[in-house]
Design a protein around this motif. Sequence first.
Motif, short mmCIF file in Angstrom:
data_model
loop_
_atom_site.label_atom_id
_atom_site.label_comp_id
_atom_site.label_asym_id
_atom_site.label_seq_id
_atom_site.Cartn_x
_atom_site.Cartn_y
_atom_site.Cartn_z
N TYR A 1 11.60 -62.06 16.69
CA TYR A 1 10.37 -61.29 16.62
C TYR A 1 10.57 -59.94 15.94
O TYR A 1 9.78 -59.01 16.12
N ALA A 2 11.62 -59.80 15.15
CA ALA A 2 11.84 -58.58 14.37
C ALA A 2 10.80 -58.49 13.26
O ALA A 2 10.41 -59.49 12.66
N PHE A 3 10.35 -57.26 12.98
CA PHE A 3 9.39 -57.03 11.89
C PHE A 3 10.10 -57.25 10.56
O PHE A 3 11.11 -56.61 10.26
N LEU A 4 9.58 -58.17 9.73
CA LEU A 4 10.20 -58.50 8.45
C LEU A 4 9.56 -57.75 7.28
O LEU A 4 10.25 -57.30 6.37
N GLY A 5 8.23 -57.63 7.30
CA GLY A 5 7.55 -56.98 6.18
C GLY A 5 6.06 -57.27 6.24
O GLY A 5 5.53 -57.71 7.26
N GLU A 6 5.41 -57.03 5.13
CA GLU A 6 3.95 -57.17 5.06
C GLU A 6 3.55 -57.98 3.84
O GLU A 6 4.28 -58.09 2.87
N ARG A 7 2.34 -58.53 3.92
CA ARG A 7 1.72 -59.15 2.76
C ARG A 7 0.23 -58.91 2.83
O ARG A 7 -0.36 -58.95 3.91
N THR A 8 -0.39 -58.63 1.68
CA THR A 8 -1.82 -58.40 1.61
C THR A 8 -2.43 -59.43 0.67
O THR A 8 -1.94 -59.62 -0.45
N VAL A 9 -3.49 -60.09 1.12
CA VAL A 9 -4.08 -61.22 0.41
C VAL A 9 -5.58 -61.03 0.31
O VAL A 9 -6.23 -60.62 1.29
N LEU A 10 -6.15 -61.32 -0.86
CA LEU A 10 -7.60 -61.27 -1.00
C LEU A 10 -8.24 -62.43 -0.26
O LEU A 10 -7.78 -63.57 -0.36
N THR A 11 -9.29 -62.15 0.47
CA THR A 11 -10.04 -63.20 1.15
C THR A 11 -11.39 -63.46 0.49
O THR A 11 -12.10 -64.37 0.90
N GLU A 12 -11.73 -62.66 -0.49
CA GLU A 12 -12.97 -62.84 -1.24
C GLU A 12 -12.66 -62.76 -2.72
O GLU A 12 -11.85 -61.93 -3.15
N GLY B 1 -13.15 -61.73 -6.55
CA GLY B 1 -13.67 -60.53 -7.18
C GLY B 1 -12.97 -60.28 -8.49
O GLY B 1 -12.26 -61.15 -9.02
N ASP B 2 -13.13 -59.05 -9.03
CA ASP B 2 -12.51 -58.72 -10.31
C ASP B 2 -11.00 -58.83 -10.26
O ASP B 2 -10.36 -59.11 -11.27
N ALA B 3 -10.41 -58.60 -9.08
CA ALA B 3 -8.95 -58.63 -8.97
C ALA B 3 -8.39 -60.04 -8.92
O ALA B 3 -7.20 -60.23 -9.13
N GLY B 4 -9.24 -61.03 -8.64
CA GLY B 4 -8.75 -62.40 -8.60
C GLY B 4 -9.49 -63.23 -7.57
O GLY B 4 -10.34 -62.73 -6.83
N PRO B 5 -9.16 -64.51 -7.48
CA PRO B 5 -9.81 -65.39 -6.52
C PRO B 5 -9.30 -65.17 -5.11
O PRO B 5 -8.26 -64.53 -4.90
N ALA B 6 -10.03 -65.67 -4.13
CA ALA B 6 -9.56 -65.63 -2.76
C ALA B 6 -8.20 -66.34 -2.68
O ALA B 6 -8.00 -67.39 -3.29
N GLY B 7 -7.29 -65.75 -1.93
CA GLY B 7 -5.94 -66.30 -1.83
C GLY B 7 -4.94 -65.58 -2.71
O GLY B 7 -3.74 -65.81 -2.61
N THR B 8 -5.42 -64.67 -3.58
CA THR B 8 -4.52 -63.91 -4.44
C THR B 8 -3.74 -62.91 -3.62
O THR B 8 -4.32 -62.13 -2.86
N VAL B 9 -2.42 -62.92 -3.75
CA VAL B 9 -1.57 -61.95 -3.06
C VAL B 9 -1.57 -60.65 -3.85
O VAL B 9 -1.28 -60.64 -5.04
N VAL B 10 -1.90 -59.55 -3.20
CA VAL B 10 -2.02 -58.27 -3.91
C VAL B 10 -0.95 -57.26 -3.52
O VAL B 10 -0.93 -56.15 -4.03
N GLY B 11 -0.07 -57.62 -2.63
CA GLY B 11 1.02 -56.72 -2.26
C GLY B 11 1.97 -57.44 -1.33
O GLY B 11 1.56 -58.27 -0.53
N THR B 12 3.26 -57.15 -1.45
CA THR B 12 4.24 -57.78 -0.59
C THR B 12 5.43 -56.86 -0.39
O THR B 12 5.76 -56.06 -1.27
N SER B 13 6.04 -56.92 0.79
CA SER B 13 7.19 -56.08 1.07
C SER B 13 8.11 -56.78 2.06
O SER B 13 7.71 -57.71 2.76
N ALA B 14 9.36 -56.33 2.11
CA ALA B 14 10.34 -56.84 3.06
C ALA B 14 11.27 -55.70 3.46
O ALA B 14 11.87 -55.06 2.58
N VAL B 15 11.36 -55.43 4.75
CA VAL B 15 12.27 -54.38 5.24
C VAL B 15 13.66 -54.98 5.36
O VAL B 15 13.86 -56.01 6.01
N LEU B 16 14.64 -54.33 4.73
CA LEU B 16 16.02 -54.82 4.76
C LEU B 16 16.91 -54.01 5.69
O LEU B 16 17.75 -54.56 6.39
N THR B 17 16.76 -52.68 5.68
CA THR B 17 17.66 -51.82 6.45
C THR B 17 16.91 -50.63 7.01
O THR B 17 16.09 -50.02 6.31
N LYS B 18 17.18 -50.31 8.28
CA LYS B 18 16.76 -49.04 8.88
C LYS B 18 17.99 -48.44 9.55
O LYS B 18 18.68 -49.13 10.30
#
Length: 359
Positions: free
Chosen positions: A319-330, A332-349
Motif C-alpha cells: 500500500y505504498a504510494f507509487l505515483g499519480e495519473r491524470t486522465v480525461l473523462t470527457e 475536448g480540444d485536448a483529446g478524447p475521453a481516456g487520454t492520459v494528460v499527466g503521469t508520475s512515479a515516486v522513486l526515492t524520499k
Amino acid sequence: MNTTPPHPTDHSAEENERLGLTGLLPPPPVPGLTPDRELLLKQAMLAEAAPVEPAGRLTTRATRPRRHLVRFAAPAVACALAVGGVVVMNLADAPGPVPTEVAGGGATGAPEATRLLDRIALAAAGEQQPTVRADQFVYIESKVAYAAQSAGGGPVTMPPVHTRQVWLSADGSRPGLLREAGEPATRLGTDGPVDTLDGPGATPRPSTLHASGPSVGNPTHAYVASLPTDPDALLKLIRDESRGQGQDPDQRAFTAIGDLLAETWAPPRVGAALYRAAAKIPGVTVIHAAHDGTGREGVAVARTAHGEQTQWVFDRTTYAFLGERTVLTEAGDAGPAGTVVGTSAVLTKAAVDRAGETP
C-alpha cells in the motif's frame, strides 16, 4: 532506486472480476508493520468484507514546485482554474492500459474507497521513517511526463518520462533546489532573491519568495509534521487553506492532499491522517488496475471533476504510494475521453544534509 516497469496487460472481464474479489481479501504481510499493526490491518479488512501557456510552456511555482504541473479544465470551467497548462499524452505512449472507468465500468463507490484508504492509512502509520532534522533537506526523486499543446491547438508533443529531483529545506530557512532533466537547475524557496522558473526551458528570473509563512499550498517538512492527526480537523484545515484556488471545495481538498503525498515526506501519523481525511471527501472511488509513470501496476484511489480524473496509485501488497495519473473523462480540444494528460512515479524520499546531495 531502480524500478523495472512491468509489461502493460489488458485484463479480461474475468480478470477484472477476480481483481475486484481480491480486494475483499486480507493482503499479504506489509513490510515494516509490527505484528499488532498487521493484525489491525487484517481485522479492518475482514470487518468491512488549467489555461494554456504560449508555445506549449508549462508553468511551475518556484515557491512550491509541483510534480503534477498540469491542470486541464473542460472549456466551460477553464476560466476558473489558474494553475498549469494544457497537456495531452497519447494513449499509445502512455504507461498502462486505458482506465476501465473511462471505458465504461470499473470505478466503484465511496464505501470501497473508504475501506481501501483505511488499509492504506494503517500501512502508513506502521512505516519506519527516520527523524528529519531542521537543518536538513527533504530529497524526493520521481519520474514525470506531461505533453504540451500549443495555444492554437495543433499536433501534440510528448517528451519521454524524465527524472525530477527536488530538495526542500526541512524548516524552510534555506533555499531548496529543483532539477529536471534537460532544464537548468533552479534555486527554490526562502525570503530574498531566488530564481523563478516560468516554464521548462525558460530563463530563470530573480524574484522574492515566501513573504508569508508555510501553508498547505506551500509547506515545509516542519509544517507537514505539525499538521493535525485527527482526520476531521485536518480536512477542515486543508479546506480552509485551499480556498480561492479554483475548482470545487471537494476537488481542491483532494488535490491539496495529493500534492502533500507526492512531494513531501509526512511522518507516519500525519500520512495516515491524510489518507483518512481523503476518505471523507465525497466522490472518491477505487480503480482496480492503474499504472504509475514507470508502468508499475497497482490499485488506485481516484476522483473525477471538471472533465478529468486524478488517480493516486498504490502498491497492492505494501500500500505504498507509487505515483499519480491524470486522465480525461470527457472529450475536448485536448483529446478524447481516456487520454492520459499527466503521469508520475515516486522513486526515492530521503533526508540529506545539503541541497544537491543524493542519498
